[in-house]
Enzyme design. Structure first.
Site, short mmCIF file in Angstrom:
data_model
loop_
_atom_site.label_atom_id
_atom_site.label_comp_id
_atom_site.label_asym_id
_atom_site.label_seq_id
_atom_site.Cartn_x
_atom_site.Cartn_y
_atom_site.Cartn_z
N GLN A 16 0.77 -1.24 0.00
CA GLN A 16 0.00 0.00 0.00
C GLN A 16 0.81 1.30 0.00
O GLN A 16 0.49 2.24 -0.73
CB GLN A 16 -0.95 0.03 1.22
CG GLN A 16 -1.85 1.23 1.21
CD GLN A 16 -2.80 1.33 2.39
OE1 GLN A 16 -3.36 2.37 2.65
NE2 GLN A 16 -2.98 0.26 3.14
N ASN A 95 9.52 0.17 -1.96
CA ASN A 95 9.28 -0.01 -0.51
C ASN A 95 9.48 -1.47 -0.13
O ASN A 95 8.65 -2.08 0.53
CB ASN A 95 7.88 0.49 -0.11
CG ASN A 95 6.74 -0.33 -0.69
OD1 ASN A 95 6.71 -0.58 -1.89
ND2 ASN A 95 5.82 -0.75 0.15
N VAL A 136 7.89 -3.59 8.35
CA VAL A 136 6.84 -2.87 9.07
C VAL A 136 5.56 -2.79 8.26
O VAL A 136 5.59 -2.54 7.06
CB VAL A 136 7.34 -1.45 9.44
CG1 VAL A 136 6.21 -0.57 9.92
CG2 VAL A 136 8.42 -1.54 10.52
N GLU A 138 1.28 -1.28 8.43
CA GLU A 138 0.47 -0.14 8.89
C GLU A 138 0.36 0.00 10.41
O GLU A 138 0.74 1.01 10.98
CB GLU A 138 -0.93 -0.27 8.27
CG GLU A 138 -1.96 0.72 8.77
CD GLU A 138 -1.67 2.15 8.34
OE1 GLU A 138 -1.35 2.35 7.17
OE2 GLU A 138 -1.76 3.05 9.19
N ASP A 167 0.64 3.78 6.00
CA ASP A 167 0.89 3.40 4.60
C ASP A 167 0.60 4.57 3.66
O ASP A 167 1.50 5.12 3.04
CB ASP A 167 0.01 2.21 4.22
CG ASP A 167 0.58 0.90 4.74
OD1 ASP A 167 1.79 0.85 5.02
OD2 ASP A 167 -0.18 -0.07 4.87
N GLY A 246 -8.22 20.88 19.22
CA GLY A 246 -7.84 22.28 19.14
C GLY A 246 -8.13 23.13 20.35
O GLY A 246 -7.94 24.34 20.31
N GLY A 247 -8.62 22.52 21.43
CA GLY A 247 -8.85 23.30 22.63
C GLY A 247 -10.30 23.72 22.82
O GLY A 247 -10.68 24.27 23.86
N1 COA Z 1 11.96 -10.01 -9.03
C1 COA Z 1 12.65 -10.79 -8.16
N2 COA Z 1 12.57 -10.66 -6.83
C2 COA Z 1 11.73 -9.71 -6.37
C3 COA Z 1 10.97 -8.89 -7.20
C4 COA Z 1 11.12 -9.07 -8.61
N3 COA Z 1 10.44 -8.33 -9.49
N4 COA Z 1 10.23 -8.07 -6.44
C5 COA Z 1 10.50 -8.37 -5.16
N5 COA Z 1 11.42 -9.37 -5.11
C6 COA Z 1 12.00 -9.97 -3.92
C7 COA Z 1 12.78 -9.00 -3.08
O1 COA Z 1 14.01 -8.74 -3.64
C8 COA Z 1 12.87 -9.76 -1.77
O2 COA Z 1 13.90 -10.72 -1.85
P1 COA Z 1 15.03 -10.91 -0.70
O3 COA Z 1 14.32 -11.07 0.58
O4 COA Z 1 15.75 -12.14 -1.15
O5 COA Z 1 15.89 -9.71 -0.72
C9 COA Z 1 11.55 -10.54 -1.75
O6 COA Z 1 10.99 -10.41 -3.06
C10 COA Z 1 10.52 -10.06 -0.74
O7 COA Z 1 10.47 -8.65 -0.68
P2 COA Z 1 10.07 -7.95 0.68
O8 COA Z 1 10.04 -6.49 0.50
O9 COA Z 1 10.95 -8.47 1.78
O10 COA Z 1 8.57 -8.46 0.85
P3 COA Z 1 7.85 -9.09 2.13
O11 COA Z 1 6.53 -9.52 1.65
O12 COA Z 1 8.68 -10.11 2.81
O13 COA Z 1 7.70 -7.85 3.13
C11 COA Z 1 6.96 -5.64 3.73
C12 COA Z 1 6.69 -6.92 2.91
C13 COA Z 1 5.91 -4.64 3.33
C14 COA Z 1 6.84 -5.96 5.23
C15 COA Z 1 8.37 -5.12 3.43
O14 COA Z 1 8.50 -4.96 2.05
C16 COA Z 1 8.69 -3.80 4.13
O15 COA Z 1 8.96 -3.76 5.33
N6 COA Z 1 8.68 -2.70 3.37
C17 COA Z 1 9.02 -1.39 3.87
C18 COA Z 1 7.93 -0.81 4.72
C19 COA Z 1 6.61 -0.75 4.03
O16 COA Z 1 6.46 -0.19 2.97
N7 COA Z 1 5.61 -1.33 4.70
C20 COA Z 1 4.23 -1.16 4.36
C21 COA Z 1 3.81 -1.87 3.19
S1 COA Z 1 2.14 -1.34 2.87
#
Ligand code: COA
Length: 423
Positions: A16, A95, A136, A138, A167, A246-247
């Site tokens: 998001q 992100n 992290v 939301e 988000d 706002g008070g």
């Molecule tokens: N091709 C190949 N690999 C890809 C890819 C693509 N097009 N797009 C994503 N990936 C891989 C990433 O490189 C990552 O691999 P790695 O762990 O080996 O480095 C993997 O997919 C997973 O990505 P990640 O961002 O860790 O996803 P997640 O589902 O595990 O975590 C979040 C999700 C949101 C928790 C995390 O991305 C995060 O903390 N983001 C920052 C904060 C944020 O925006 N949070 C709110 C989201 S609404």
């Protein structure tokens, strides 16, 4: 010509926070190229599915006006295509979890080498420090940013809010950082790194509660209901229920129909400047001159009694009647609108704040349009792309792949099963 026409965004966002940001940039006219993992795509495509087989509302409502390219950024040909995208684009937005981009081999240093004009914009949960490596979501951000501890009632637990301030709020912050960096690049000729942490974004939106934390050190917060109720303050900004920040004393009060309608309520503020009008409206003209009722300070220990009396009056009216009566008198009130009422509000469709969007897989759905209106850059909401819908188009038109080279990229499996655009 749209405000951001000509700006190319390499959109590496998911879920998001990031997609909120790039959707806004797309609405302002940028060409947003959403990079998605082949065959999988943004995880939200298949989250909270309501129409089997179709992209979810979670995805469609956050990814309008974008083009989708499937690309495996972890294999060699995929990295080559990504490098070309970095060369061609103005802004890269991501992100991922901390370190993910580095692990793909695209560090900030490497990105600058490829394209010194590139702006790299990132959202992470936390800024540098002991939590920098955390993933992290939301509600974690709402808790870590100070919002949850100050939301809810004094005698209840901390609460998260339905507004996605972690988000979507951080996505908004990032969008501002990006257009600022684009503006800066006009003068400097160079890109820069733009970072927005969700904790920081939430804290920014909860700024007034840090104001109150410091005021608390000087004495009790007199505008909080607990002051009038004689409840002592602790060391931290407390939860203030529905008190107005706002008070000016304010509460949510029942309206006609509250017994069966969970949203038959109004917000009501007894603003000092209109106190006499409030007294007249609720049928207590005597309070205008009665000792202990005339000044805001005098009234602080009587707010429960005063709001109970106002509620007796609001319960005889619908929330819209309360609005119709109080508005002309400048008494600040606001109906508690349900999502059903909002979805049926013709006025919001007329301004483009709500839009009906046709989608080939799911039919028509309602979405929130662009909440920011530019007089010379009107927004036309276009449905979200299907996974990989524009892969061939982007490879050919944006990156200039053709002939044997195009076949090599497609044949490598790095860009998924290439589809021709459906429309
Ligand atoms: N091709 C190949 N690999 C890809 C890819 C693509 N097009 N797009 C994503 N990936 C891989 C990433 O490189 C990552 O691999 P790695 O762990 O080996 O480095 C993997 O997919 C997973 O990505 P990640 O961002 O860790 O996803 P997640 O589902 O595990 O975590 C979040 C999700 C949101 C928790 C995390 O991305 C995060 O903390 N983001 C920052 C904060 C944020 O925006 N949070 C709110 C989201 S609404």
């Amino acid at each position: 010509m749209k405000a951001l026409e000509g700006v190319k965004i390499l959109d590496f966002t998911h879920v998001q926070s990031g997609p909120t940001c790039t959707q806004l940039l797309a609405w302002f006219g940028a060409d947003v190229l959403k990079v998605e993992r082949p065959g999988v795509g943004d995880a939200t495509r298949k989250q909270l599915v309501d129409v089997p087989g179709a992209d979810s509302l979670y995805f469609t409502m956050l990814n309008h006006n974008k083009r989708s390219i499937e690309l495996n950024s972890k294999n060699e040909v995929g990295k080559e295509v990504l490098t070309r995208l970095i060369e061609e684009c103005d802004v890269m937005v991501e992100n991922f979890a901390p370190g993910a981009l580095d692990r793909m081999g695209f560090t900030w240093e490497r990105i600058q080498e490829i394209n010194p004009r590139m702006i790299l914009a990132s959202i992470k949960g936390f800024g540098p420090g002991k939590y920098a490596d955390c993933k992290v979501y939301e509600n974690v951000a709402q808790c870590a940013g100070g919002s949850a501890s100050t939301t809810g009632f004094l005698d209840g637990p901390p609460l998260v809010t339905g507004a996605q301030i972690g988000d979507s709020g951080t996505g908004l912050h990032l969008a501002l950082g990006i257009v600022t960096a684009l503006f800066h690049r006009e003068k400097s000729g160079r890109g820069q790194k733009v970072s927005a942490a969700m904790q920081d974004g939430v804290l920014n939106l909860t700024r007034v509660k840090l104001r109150d934390q410091q005021r608390l050190e000087k004495g009790p917060l007199t505008e909080y209901s607990q002051f009038g109720e004689g409840i002592p303050f602790g060391e931290a900004t407390p939860r203030a229920g529905n008190d107005s920040g706002g008070g000016q004393p304010g509460r949510i009060l029942k309206c006609k129909g509250w017994e069966t309608d969970p949203n038959a309520y109004t917000y009501f503020i007894t603003q000092a400047a209109v106190w006499e009008k409030v007294c007249d409206v609720i049928g207590e003209p005597d309070w205008k001159t009665r000792e202990g009722y005339t000044t805001p300070k005098d009234r602080l220990d009587k707010l429960n009694e005063i709001f109970a009396r106002i509620e007796e009056w609001t319960m005889t009216k619908t929330k819209f009647e309360v609005m119709d009566i109080c508005n002309p008198l400048d008494i600040p009130v606001g109906p508690i609108l349900s999502m059903k009422e909002i979805a049926e509000d013709e006025g919001l469709y007329a301004t483009g704040t709500l839009v009906k969007v046709a989608h080939p897989e799911r039919g028509e759905y309602i979405s929130v349009g662009c909440p920011i209106k530019l007089s010379d850059s009107p927004v036309e909401v276009v449905r979200s792309p299907l996974l990989g819908e524009h892969t061939a188009e982007i490879l050919a038109d944006v990156l200039g792949y053709s002939g044997a080279e195009l076949n090599r990229v497609i044949g490598s499996g790095a860009v998924g099963e290439v589809k021709v655009a459906a429309e």
